[in-house]
Design a protein around this motif. Structure first.
Motif, PDB file in Angstrom:
ATOM      1  N   LEU A 403       0.836  -1.193   0.000  1.00 18.91           N
ATOM      2  CA  LEU A 403       0.000   0.000   0.000  1.00 18.91           C
ATOM      3  C   LEU A 403       0.875   1.247   0.000  1.00 18.91           C
ATOM      4  CD1 LEU A 403      -2.522  -1.140   2.775  1.00 18.91           C
ATOM      5  CD2 LEU A 403      -2.976  -1.093   0.310  1.00 18.91           C
ATOM      6  N   THR A 404       0.351   2.306  -0.598  1.00 19.41           N
ATOM      7  CA  THR A 404       1.091   3.571  -0.630  1.00 19.41           C
ATOM      8  C   THR A 404       0.185   4.705  -0.160  1.00 19.41           C
ATOM      9  OG1 THR A 404       0.491   3.868  -2.954  1.00 19.41           O
ATOM     10  CG2 THR A 404       2.630   2.879  -2.499  1.00 19.41           C
ATOM     11  N   PRO A 405       0.682   5.565   0.745  1.00 18.36           N
ATOM     12  CA  PRO A 405      -0.136   6.697   1.202  1.00 18.36           C
ATOM     13  C   PRO A 405      -0.172   7.808   0.162  1.00 18.36           C
ATOM     14  CG  PRO A 405       2.008   6.728   2.275  1.00 18.36           C
ATOM     15  CD  PRO A 405       1.979   5.489   1.439  1.00 18.36           C
ATOM     16  N   LEU A 406      -1.190   8.643   0.250  1.00 18.53           N
ATOM     17  CA  LEU A 406      -1.287   9.802  -0.636  1.00 18.53           C
ATOM     18  C   LEU A 406      -0.276  10.870  -0.195  1.00 18.53           C
ATOM     19  CD1 LEU A 406      -5.178  10.113  -0.854  1.00 18.53           C
ATOM     20  CD2 LEU A 406      -3.630   9.460  -2.723  1.00 18.53           C
ATOM     21  N   PRO A 407       0.481  11.453  -1.119  1.00 25.10           N
ATOM     22  CA  PRO A 407       1.483  12.457  -0.743  1.00 25.10           C
ATOM     23  C   PRO A 407       0.894  13.632   0.032  1.00 25.10           C
ATOM     24  CG  PRO A 407       1.832  11.749  -3.005  1.00 25.10           C
ATOM     25  CD  PRO A 407       0.534  11.135  -2.562  1.00 25.10           C
ATOM     26  N   LYS A 409      -1.702  13.662   1.949  1.00 24.15           N
ATOM     27  CA  LYS A 409      -2.046  13.225   3.308  1.00 24.15           C
ATOM     28  C   LYS A 409      -0.791  13.140   4.176  1.00 24.15           C
ATOM     29  CE  LYS A 409      -6.572  12.318   3.015  1.00 24.15           C
ATOM     30  NZ  LYS A 409      -7.614  12.861   3.920  1.00 24.15           N
ATOM     31  N   LEU A 410       0.303  12.672   3.598  1.00 19.50           N
ATOM     32  CA  LEU A 410       1.568  12.603   4.330  1.00 19.50           C
ATOM     33  C   LEU A 410       2.037  13.989   4.752  1.00 19.50           C
ATOM     34  CD1 LEU A 410       3.719  10.000   2.340  1.00 19.50           C
ATOM     35  CD2 LEU A 410       3.057   9.863   4.740  1.00 19.50           C
ATOM     36  N   THR A 411       1.942  14.947   3.839  1.00 17.46           N
ATOM     37  CA  THR A 411       2.391  16.319   4.153  1.00 17.46           C
ATOM     38  C   THR A 411       1.567  16.902   5.296  1.00 17.46           C
ATOM     39  OG1 THR A 411       3.078  16.667   1.862  1.00 17.46           O
ATOM     40  CG2 THR A 411       2.688  18.631   3.209  1.00 17.46           C
ATOM     41  N   ALA A 412       0.247  16.734   5.221  1.00 17.59           N
ATOM     42  CA  ALA A 412      -0.625  17.274   6.265  1.00 17.59           C
ATOM     43  C   ALA A 412      -0.373  16.589   7.603  1.00 17.59           C
ATOM     44  CB  ALA A 412      -2.082  17.108   5.850  1.00 17.59           C
ATOM     45  N   MET A 413      -0.181  15.285   7.587  1.00 15.74           N
ATOM     46  CA  MET A 413       0.026  14.554   8.836  1.00 15.74           C
ATOM     47  C   MET A 413       1.381  14.884   9.440  1.00 15.74           C
ATOM     48  SD  MET A 413      -1.590  12.641  10.882  1.00 15.74           S
ATOM     49  CE  MET A 413      -2.941  12.128   9.807  1.00 15.74           C
ATOM     50  N   ARG A 414       2.391  15.060   8.613  1.00 16.84           N
ATOM     51  CA  ARG A 414       3.718  15.409   9.119  1.00 16.84           C
ATOM     52  C   ARG A 414       3.678  16.755   9.839  1.00 16.84           C
ATOM     53  NH1 ARG A 414       6.164  14.578   4.730  1.00 16.84           N
ATOM     54  NH2 ARG A 414       7.008  12.496   5.135  1.00 16.84           N
ATOM     55  N   ALA A 415       2.939  17.693   9.295  1.00 12.90           N
ATOM     56  CA  ALA A 415       2.809  19.004   9.936  1.00 12.90           C
ATOM     57  C   ALA A 415       2.046  18.893  11.255  1.00 12.90           C
ATOM     58  CB  ALA A 415       2.100  19.969   8.986  1.00 12.90           C
ATOM     59  N   GLN A 416       1.030  18.051  11.283  1.00 11.75           N
ATOM     60  CA  GLN A 416       0.242  17.878  12.506  1.00 11.75           C
ATOM     61  C   GLN A 416       1.083  17.256  13.619  1.00 11.75           C
ATOM     62  OE1 GLN A 416      -3.442  15.832  11.815  1.00 11.75           O
ATOM     63  NE2 GLN A 416      -4.035  15.811  13.976  1.00 11.75           N
ATOM     64  N   LEU A 417       1.893  16.276  13.266  1.00 10.36           N
ATOM     65  CA  LEU A 417       2.732  15.628  14.276  1.00 10.36           C
ATOM     66  C   LEU A 417       3.782  16.589  14.822  1.00 10.36           C
ATOM     67  CD1 LEU A 417       3.317  12.071  12.732  1.00 10.36           C
ATOM     68  CD2 LEU A 417       1.803  12.697  14.620  1.00 10.36           C
ATOM     69  N   ALA A 418       4.333  17.435  13.971  1.00  9.23           N
ATOM     70  CA  ALA A 418       5.366  18.376  14.415  1.00  9.23           C
ATOM     71  C   ALA A 418       4.852  19.305  15.500  1.00  9.23           C
ATOM     72  CB  ALA A 418       5.882  19.182  13.217  1.00  9.23           C
ATOM     73  N   VAL A 419       3.572  19.626  15.446  1.00  4.95           N
ATOM     74  CA  VAL A 419       2.968  20.503  16.450  1.00  4.95           C
ATOM     75  C   VAL A 419       2.801  19.763  17.782  1.00  4.95           C
ATOM     76  CG1 VAL A 419       0.870  21.797  17.042  1.00  4.95           C
ATOM     77  CG2 VAL A 419       1.795  21.899  14.718  1.00  4.95           C
ATOM     78  N   MET A 500      -5.285   7.518   8.161  1.00  7.55           N
ATOM     79  CA  MET A 500      -4.634   6.549   9.043  1.00  7.55           C
ATOM     80  C   MET A 500      -3.394   5.965   8.379  1.00  7.55           C
ATOM     81  SD  MET A 500      -4.443   4.988  11.936  1.00  7.55           S
ATOM     82  CE  MET A 500      -6.022   5.047  12.802  1.00  7.55           C
ATOM     83  N   LEU A 501      -3.482   5.650   7.093  1.00 13.60           N
ATOM     84  CA  LEU A 501      -2.332   5.103   6.384  1.00 13.60           C
ATOM     85  C   LEU A 501      -1.169   6.095   6.403  1.00 13.60           C
ATOM     86  CD1 LEU A 501      -1.490   2.578   4.704  1.00 13.60           C
ATOM     87  CD2 LEU A 501      -2.092   3.883   2.668  1.00 13.60           C
ATOM     88  N   ALA A 502      -1.479   7.374   6.195  1.00 15.06           N
ATOM     89  CA  ALA A 502      -0.433   8.395   6.229  1.00 15.06           C
ATOM     90  C   ALA A 502       0.204   8.480   7.616  1.00 15.06           C
ATOM     91  CB  ALA A 502      -1.009   9.746   5.822  1.00 15.06           C
ATOM     92  N   LEU A 503      -0.621   8.434   8.666  1.00 21.07           N
ATOM     93  CA  LEU A 503      -0.093   8.487  10.026  1.00 21.07           C
ATOM     94  C   LEU A 503       0.800   7.283  10.304  1.00 21.07           C
ATOM     95  CD1 LEU A 503       0.098   9.618  12.884  1.00 21.07           C
ATOM     96  CD2 LEU A 503      -2.064   8.475  13.402  1.00 21.07           C
ATOM     97  N   LEU A 504       0.332   6.091   9.935  1.00 23.72           N
ATOM     98  CA  LEU A 504       1.124   4.881  10.170  1.00 23.72           C
ATOM     99  C   LEU A 504       2.465   4.950   9.448  1.00 23.72           C
ATOM    100  CD1 LEU A 504      -1.712   2.215   9.798  1.00 23.72           C
ATOM    101  CD2 LEU A 504      -0.545   2.833  11.915  1.00 23.72           C
ATOM    102  N   ALA A 505       2.483   5.568   8.266  1.00 23.12           N
ATOM    103  CA  ALA A 505       3.728   5.684   7.505  1.00 23.12           C
ATOM    104  C   ALA A 505       4.762   6.535   8.235  1.00 23.12           C
ATOM    105  CB  ALA A 505       3.441   6.270   6.124  1.00 23.12           C
TER     106      ALA A 505
END
Length: 579
Positions: A403-407, A409-419, A500-505
């Motif tokens: 499986l591959t996450p949507l780019p 979604k990855l960008t948005a999740m990465r920013a959320q985690l940084a906060v 969820m896939l983006a977060l797990l990645a």
């Protein structure tokens, strides 16, 4: 009338048949001829006779009732229901019609409607023991155990020698954990009928319910010495051995049960689980198809015959049949369809997972839930693939579905985690499946103790993300209190699997019981730490620190005595080694 001879009409009955043929409007003659045919188990002939009487005398409640009985014998339940309803409309105090209507609903697993029928019958005649017994059975199915207990007790007051009533009363007492009273009921059933195998089985279950597994096994083994050819005893002993981790012994008893009763659905299913658990995949997949008979549900689509041979470009209509985790797991086998020269692969997916699967290279088209195959399509279920392919040259453990996450979604999740905080980011889950209270059957429910999980993670410096689907009120607060620092609740992402896939990645580690997210995690090519309750789900095998289905995943197993101490000691040591 003369007696019937050899299952045929006697001389007087033949005269009656002739009378009916020459006097088609003689309702009474047709009624008696129908009764004779019914006695001879000639149900189709009896149905013709009773139907003729209904047409002649539609206001007779007894004829509608008898015709309903014929339909019931033929398992034509909708027609039987209509007959009983008509009979009751004509004669509201017809106890037998209320009772048999209840039985018709019971056959359809409409237990609440069946219970109402039995209650209606009891309002007419409250002194019939069998009506109280029937109502007790429905209340038991509805998990209204105290009410079922009262019904069984009343039935036994009216008719004290009912073996089945004692057995069933024992069951509802056991479900309420009134173990001593339950044992007394089973023993009373055996006093009334010493070879009552169900009572022996229930006594074995009762010991297992109390965690007295060695005693339960010894009791059933002893019982089998005197009742060696009873399939239920072998199956029950197999189930308890299975739950205690003695899987190969369990398989021998499942085998014996199936030898004695080749159509024993639960034995086939449990043998499948046991065989897969020890890695006997070819035999395990062969039994796996019994799941359909076990559930009582019809297949979504009738599968096409296929033996795993070259498809020569034929298009395939593939569909799901189970939960999301199973769907993701079994799709790993579908890549083999392309290797066997499949043409277009259409996959009918649920809306929750369709977007993820649209990026899987070997799936050519995602079909909508309402789509149907063409006459030319090879129709297959993902759950049938391992069984079909197991006897061929297929590698027995294909890797997880990629499986591959949507780019975006990855960008948005990465920013959320940084906060939220600094890495490492660790995801956690502690519960999966549906808990079935008061059930003696093995379930897919998985849970580990929240305080023990939190105390084990406590010393590990990380930003903690809770990925638990539908957390119970107070769960996260309990976890946070034991952990001693804040956690971040991402449970809502279980409804948005792209997110969820983006977060797990982006996780650095993931600890939890087996659930859909573990399958997603594996699809990303990542590993996780899996807490495996006992008895183990077959995907995690009977023992060892790793499963061939999830390479690289670390497995931490609950002990068969119910304790988690060893599992969490191993987990703590592994986490400490990362610091």
């Amino acid at each position: 009338m003369e007696l019937l001879h050899g299952g045929k009409l006697g001389p007087a009955q033949l005269l009656l048949k002739e009378l009916c043929e020459t006097n088609p409007n003689d309702a009474e003659a047709w009624y008696w001829l129908g009764a004779i045919y019914q006695h001879l188990n000639e149900t189709s002939e009896a149905k013709k006779c009773y139907t003729h009487v209904v047409n002649l005398q539609p206001q007779r409640p007894d004829i509608h009732y008898y015709l309903g009985n014929i339909y019931l014998e033929l398992n034509q339940l909708i027609e039987a229901e209509a007959c009983y309803q008509r009979s009751i409309a004509l004669k509201p105090d017809y106890v037998e019609a209320h009772n048999n209507l209840g039985f018709t609903f019971e056959r359809q697993k409409k237990y609440d409607q069946a219970a109402e029928c039995y209650k209606s019958a009891l309002r007419i005649d409250s002194r019939r023991a069998e009506l109280h017994f029937n109502l007790g059975n429905m209340l038991k199915e509805l998990e209204q155990y105290r009410e079922a207990e009262a019904s069984y007790r009343r039935s036994l007051e009216l008719k004290p020698d009912q073996v089945d009533a004692y057995n069933n009363l024992g069951n509802v007492l056991a479900y309420q954990r009134h173990f001593d009273e339950a044992a007394t009921c089973y023993q009373r059933a055996l006093e009334l009928k010493p070879d009552q195998v169900d009572a022996y089985n229930n006594l074995g279950d009762l010991l297992a319910d109390q965690g007295r597994f060695d005693e339960a096994i010894a009791f059933l083994q002893q019982t089998i010495l005197t009742h060696p050819n009873h399939p239920d005893l072998h199956h029950n002993l197999g189930s308890i051995l299975h739950d205690c981790g003695r899987v190969r012994e369990a398989i021998k008893h499942y085998d014996k049960a199936i030898t004695l009763n080749p159509d024993f659905v639960e034995a086939h299913w449990n043998r499948s689980m046991a065989l897969l658990l020890i890695g006997d995949f070819q035999r395990g997949w062969a039994d796996y198809e019994w799941k359909w008979k076990r559930t009582g549900k019809s297949r979504p689509l009738t599968p096409s015959p296929w033996d795993g041979s070259n498809l020569n470009g034929r298009s395939v209509f593939l569909h799901a049949e189970q939960g999301l985790g199973d769907e993701l797991f079994f799709l790993r086998f579908a890549v083999e369809l392309k290797r066997r020269n499949a043409g277009t692969i259409n996959y009918r997916a649920g809306s929750k997972i369709a977007s993820l699967l649209s990026r899987v290279p070997f799936i050519d088209r995602i079909s909508a839930p309402e789509d149907i195959p063409t006459p030319e399509d090879l129709i297959l279920s993902v759950g049938d693939l391992p069984r079909i392919l197991a006897g061929t040259a297929l590698t027995q453990t294909p890797p997880p579905l990629g499986l591959t996450p949507l780019p975006e979604k990855l960008t948005a999740m990465r920013a959320q985690l940084a906060v939220l905080g600094k890495p490492p980011y660790v995801g956690l889950t502690w519960r999966a499946g549906t808990k079935v209270e008061n059930s003696r059957k093995r379930t897919l429910y998985k849970e580990c103790p929240i305080p023990l999980l939190a105390s084990t993670i406590k010393g590990f410096p990380a930003t903690i993300l809770v990925l638990q689907r539908n957390p119970v009120a107070g769960d996260i607060e309990m976890f946070t209190k034991t952990l001693g620092r804040p956690v971040h609740d991402f449970s809502s992402l279980n409804e948005d699997l792209e997110a969820m896939l983006a977060l797990l990645a982006l996780l650095d580690d993931y600890v939890g019981v087996s659930n859909t997210n573990m399958h997603l995690h594996a699809g990303l090519g990542k590993t996780a730490r899996v807490l495996v309750p006992m008895p183990a789900d077959w995907r995690w095998m009977a023992g060892g620190r790793e499963s061939p289905w999830f390479p690289g995943f670390s497995v931490y197993r609950q002990n068969y005595d119910g304790s988690w101490d060893d599992a969490f000691t191993e987990l703590a040591a592994d986490l400490k080694s990362l610091n």
